[in-house]
Design an enzyme around this catalytic site. Structure first.
Site, short mmCIF file in Angstrom:
data_model
loop_
_atom_site.label_atom_id
_atom_site.label_comp_id
_atom_site.label_asym_id
_atom_site.label_seq_id
_atom_site.Cartn_x
_atom_site.Cartn_y
_atom_site.Cartn_z
N GLU A 28 -45.65 63.61 9.55
CA GLU A 28 -45.33 62.32 8.96
C GLU A 28 -46.56 61.76 8.25
O GLU A 28 -47.62 61.63 8.87
CB GLU A 28 -44.87 61.36 10.07
CG GLU A 28 -43.59 61.81 10.74
CD GLU A 28 -43.43 61.31 12.18
OE1 GLU A 28 -44.16 60.38 12.57
OE2 GLU A 28 -42.57 61.85 12.89
N LEU A 57 -39.05 61.71 9.55
CA LEU A 57 -39.66 61.17 10.77
C LEU A 57 -38.95 61.69 12.02
O LEU A 57 -37.98 61.07 12.48
CB LEU A 57 -39.60 59.63 10.71
CG LEU A 57 -40.59 58.85 11.56
CD1 LEU A 57 -40.66 57.41 11.07
CD2 LEU A 57 -40.25 58.88 13.04
N GLU A 59 -40.30 64.03 15.40
CA GLU A 59 -41.34 64.89 15.99
C GLU A 59 -40.78 66.23 16.47
O GLU A 59 -41.41 67.27 16.32
CB GLU A 59 -42.04 64.17 17.15
CG GLU A 59 -43.00 63.08 16.70
CD GLU A 59 -42.32 61.77 16.32
OE1 GLU A 59 -41.09 61.65 16.55
OE2 GLU A 59 -43.00 60.88 15.79
N GLN A 81 -48.40 62.00 14.89
CA GLN A 81 -49.29 60.88 14.54
C GLN A 81 -50.09 60.34 15.72
O GLN A 81 -51.27 60.06 15.61
CB GLN A 81 -48.47 59.77 13.90
CG GLN A 81 -48.15 60.07 12.46
CD GLN A 81 -47.53 58.90 11.74
OE1 GLN A 81 -46.98 57.98 12.35
NE2 GLN A 81 -47.58 58.94 10.43
N PHE A 82 -49.41 60.15 16.83
CA PHE A 82 -50.07 59.60 18.01
C PHE A 82 -49.56 60.34 19.24
O PHE A 82 -48.37 60.70 19.31
CB PHE A 82 -49.76 58.11 18.17
CG PHE A 82 -50.42 57.24 17.15
CD1 PHE A 82 -51.69 56.72 17.37
CD2 PHE A 82 -49.79 56.96 15.95
CE1 PHE A 82 -52.30 55.92 16.41
CE2 PHE A 82 -50.39 56.16 14.99
CZ PHE A 82 -51.65 55.64 15.22
N PHE A 87 -44.08 63.23 22.93
CA PHE A 87 -43.09 63.54 23.97
C PHE A 87 -41.73 63.87 23.37
O PHE A 87 -40.95 64.58 23.97
CB PHE A 87 -43.00 62.39 24.97
CG PHE A 87 -44.35 62.00 25.50
CD1 PHE A 87 -45.17 62.97 26.05
CD2 PHE A 87 -44.82 60.70 25.42
CE1 PHE A 87 -46.43 62.65 26.52
CE2 PHE A 87 -46.09 60.38 25.89
CZ PHE A 87 -46.89 61.35 26.44
N HIS A 128 -49.99 54.40 21.82
CA HIS A 128 -50.93 54.90 20.82
C HIS A 128 -52.23 55.39 21.46
O HIS A 128 -53.18 55.70 20.77
CB HIS A 128 -51.26 53.82 19.78
CG HIS A 128 -50.13 53.59 18.83
ND1 HIS A 128 -48.94 53.08 19.22
CD2 HIS A 128 -50.03 53.81 17.50
CE1 HIS A 128 -48.14 52.97 18.17
NE2 HIS A 128 -48.77 53.42 17.11
#
Lengths: 325, 359
Positions: A28, A57, A59, A81-82, A87, A128
């Protein structure tokens, strides 16, 4: 050249994209935007959208499609991204990324590098800043790497991009822009599965990795001023872990303090201390200690400083361990 | 300001061969006697292999098995539509697709016996191992299709998913990625009406499962999944589109799981005999047999000889499966590309206790 860790990783990806046409970055905002941490800045312009791909978008599909690509001989480098969003892809990592080689008896292997910014300390929102390494270390078949400096990050990532095994590359967010250090412009590699002695010492082994390493190094320097000479072991690769280096260090010093920011219960320190007990028990002069995040939900940004291990806790743990006779 | 329609979509249904084995003259694809017989024989072999697998499980010679009974046409006809260079990733209920690709039967028996080597398919079969967690293989199929497209060699990817699988997040994420990337992918939803005990009606409120493609900008069609000709035609067309750069297709094949979900399941708990008996009339093999008979491609003797051949083939495969001596060390060998020191230590410990084998 002096680079931050984010710049060092960027420089590595740049070199590797140029070296190996099979490498594809995807995730992303990794393309036009250069990634939310700007780690892939400039690569879209240089290599084009075929090699540096913005994805929808999702994961799970980012990792899942990377698995298919890797099985067919490409070398995808998906970015999550984070950590807190990894998960949604975890079942892909657990059920497939870790197992494809074993499931097919080596017929299909997955040379992919899953990059995940991990850990807290950047005052971001919930999810985050999570200490997630144990979740990945717990999966046989995955190589888990956590670099601790810009120099280390560049060399370890270059090795990850040559690995025959799937790699989870945990990038400590806190260190992305924390400081700059000298990083060679030319390509170099740091072998996976080998720890490094970040500072030699004789009194106590301070064992850590990733985000906590610079803080532990500072604590070690201050302790030295106070007459204690600690050795600092930076694990680099968390799985397969270099237990020989850990054991040797503890056999030499007779004492150990393990530091990480993930929660205490079943944090990696649990395993490290268990291994020390198995392999160096009779060399111990004091009970090993661990300095970790609390067994709580990590507080939102206003309270996060109360969660992470810091120098005061680390130094106190070292002094307590040293005080045992 | 105005209110206007911004999208309209519809889904076609395709049946070529009706339940009596009569083909629609306008729709009937021009297939050679050779391919028609191959299709029929693959369905026969599938039924025989399936029957044998259930028996082996009942005799304790194999582990839990997921029967194909009633769904032979979908996996067989779809896989036969593949070109040599195309790839396939079925679910555990379309393993006849592997047979079509040349995966030796013993590999499949071995897998169901719990031997990993069963999923080590030979090079050239272009077959990818199925995933047990439902729907989680679909992003792999998209990734494989992506790699085929990147290689630039007009190859396509074929994958399957059940009606239950269409509820999984990975199904939706995968279709979405496939649409955006325009990969050469054909996804066949095998709607067999039951996800273990949950009926199709409780799986989704949408009138068809095919129409889910519309939401992702993917052409879609519903076909009679017990009609091998309809499956073959729809998949062939979709594969041609895929290979020529026209992107993915979603096909819903409507069929029925005549048997158990797996050998550990008891379907009498959740569905009626009446329903099962209704579907018996639509049997894919029976229908195709009648069709071949009308085309003068079938005789009793022809089928008997084919069955004799298959029975021998199956017996040989079972013998190979039973002769296979696994090595417990293998569990340590394929975790990583190299056996780590940690694993060497554990392997030695395993040897110490079980080196002489376990009863």
């Amino acid at each position: 050249m002096k680079l931050t860790m984010a710049q060092a990783i960027n420089a590595c990806l740049d070199q590797e994209l140029a070296r190996d046409r099979k490498i594809i970055l995807l995730g992303e905002d990794v393309g036009v935007d250069g990634g939310v941490f700007r780690v892939t800045e400039g690569l879209y312009a240089k290599y084009g959208k075929e090699r540096v791909m913005d994805t929808p978008l999702a994961e799970s599909a980012i990792v899942g499609t990377s698995i298919g690509m890797a099985a067919m001989g490409l070398r995808p480098v998906p970015e999550i991204q984070f950590d807190g969003f990894s998960f949604m892809a975890y079942h892909q990592v657990l059920c497939h990324m870790a197992r494809m080689r074993n499931r097919t008896r080596g017929r299909f292997t997955l040379p992919l590098v899953l990059r995940i910014p991990y850990g807290g300390g950047i005052k971001a929102l919930e999810h985050h800043g999570e200490g997630i390494e144990s979740l990945y270390i717990h999966l046989p078949g995955i190589v888990v790497v956590a670099p601790s400096t810009p120099y280390e990050a560049k060399g370890l990532l270059a090795s990850a991009l040559e690995s025959k095994d799937p790699v989870v590359f945990l990038e400590p967010k806190k260190l992305y822009r924390a400081y700059k250090e000298e990083v060679p412009e030319e390509r170099y590699t740091i072998p996976l599965g080998k720890a490094r002695i970040a500072k030699e010492g004789k009194d106590i082994s301070m064992i850590t990795y990733g985000a906590q390493t610079p803080m532990v190094m500072e604590a070690a320097a201050e302790l030295e001023q106070e007459g204690i000479n600690p050795e600092v072991v930076d694990l680099r690769t968390l799985n397969p872990c270099d237990w020989d280096t850990v054991t040797e260090s503890v056999r030499k010093t007779g004492r150990a303090v393990v530091v990480h920011e993930a929660v205490k219960t079943l944090g990696f320190a649990s395993e490290i201390i268990a291994r020390i007990n198995e392999k160096a028990f009779y060399h111990l002069q004091a009970a090993p200690k661990r300095v970790t995040g609390w067994d709580t939900i990590i507080p939102l940004l206003a309270g996060e400083d109360y969660f992470f291990p810091d120098k005061s806790r680390v130094k106190a743990a070292v002094k307590e361990t040293m005080a045992e006779k | 300001m105005a209110r206007r329609r911004v999208y309209e979509g519809s889904v076609d249904y395709l049946q070529i061969l009706n339940e009596k084995g009569v083909a629609d003259k306008k729709l009937e694809p021009k297939l050679s006697p050779g391919i028609l017989k191959t299709m029929f024989e693959l369905m026969l072999l599938t039924r025989a292999y399936d029957d044998k697998s259930v028996k082996l499980q009942r005799q304790g010679r194999m582990g839990t098995y997921a029967p194909i009974l009633g769904q032979e046409a979908v996996g067989a006809a779809a896989a036969l539509a593949l070109g040599k260079d195309d790839w396939v990733l079925p679910t555990y209920r379309e393993t006849q697709a592997y047979i079509a690709r040349g995966v030796p039967l013993e590999k499949l028996f071995m897998y169901w016996k719990g031997i990993e080597e069963g999923m080590n398919f030979p090079e050239g079969t272009n077959s990818f191992p199925f995933a047990i967690p439902i729907g989680t293989h679909l992003p792999h199929a998209v990734g494989i299709a992506f790699a085929l497209k990147r290689a630039g060699r007009k190859q396509a990817m074929l994958t399957f998913v059940g009606d239950g699988g269409t509820s999984q997040g990975d199904f939706h994420e995968s279709l979405n990625f496939a649409g955006v990337w325009q990969v050469p992918l054909v996804v066949v939803i095998v709607n067999n009406h039951w996800a273990i005990s949950v009926p199709r009606s409780e799986q989704s409120a949408s009138a068809t499962l095919a129409q889910k493609g519309l939401g992702y900008g993917i052409p879609c069609i519903q076909v009679d999944g017990n009609d091998a000709l309809a499956v073959y035609k729809a998949v062939s067309d979709a594969l041609i589109n895929a290979r020529s750069g026209k992107g993915p297709t979603l096909i819903e094949a409507v069929t029925y799981r005549m048997s158990m979900h797996t050998t550990a399941d008891d379907p009498t708990k959740y569905r009626s005999d009446k329903e099962v008996n209704e579907w018996k009339k639509r049997d894919p093999i029976e229908r195709f047999r009648k069709y071949l008979q009308k085309k003068k491609l079938w005789t009793k003797n022809y089928e008997a000889r084919a069955m004799e051949r298959f029975s021998k083939q199956i017996d040989e495969a079972v013998a190979k499966m039973e002769a296979y001596k696994g090595d417990p060390h293998d569990m340590f060998k394929y975790v990583w590309s190299e056996i780590t020191d940690n694993l060497k230590e554990q392997m030695a410990e395993m040897e110490k206790f079980y080196g002489a084998g376990k009863p």
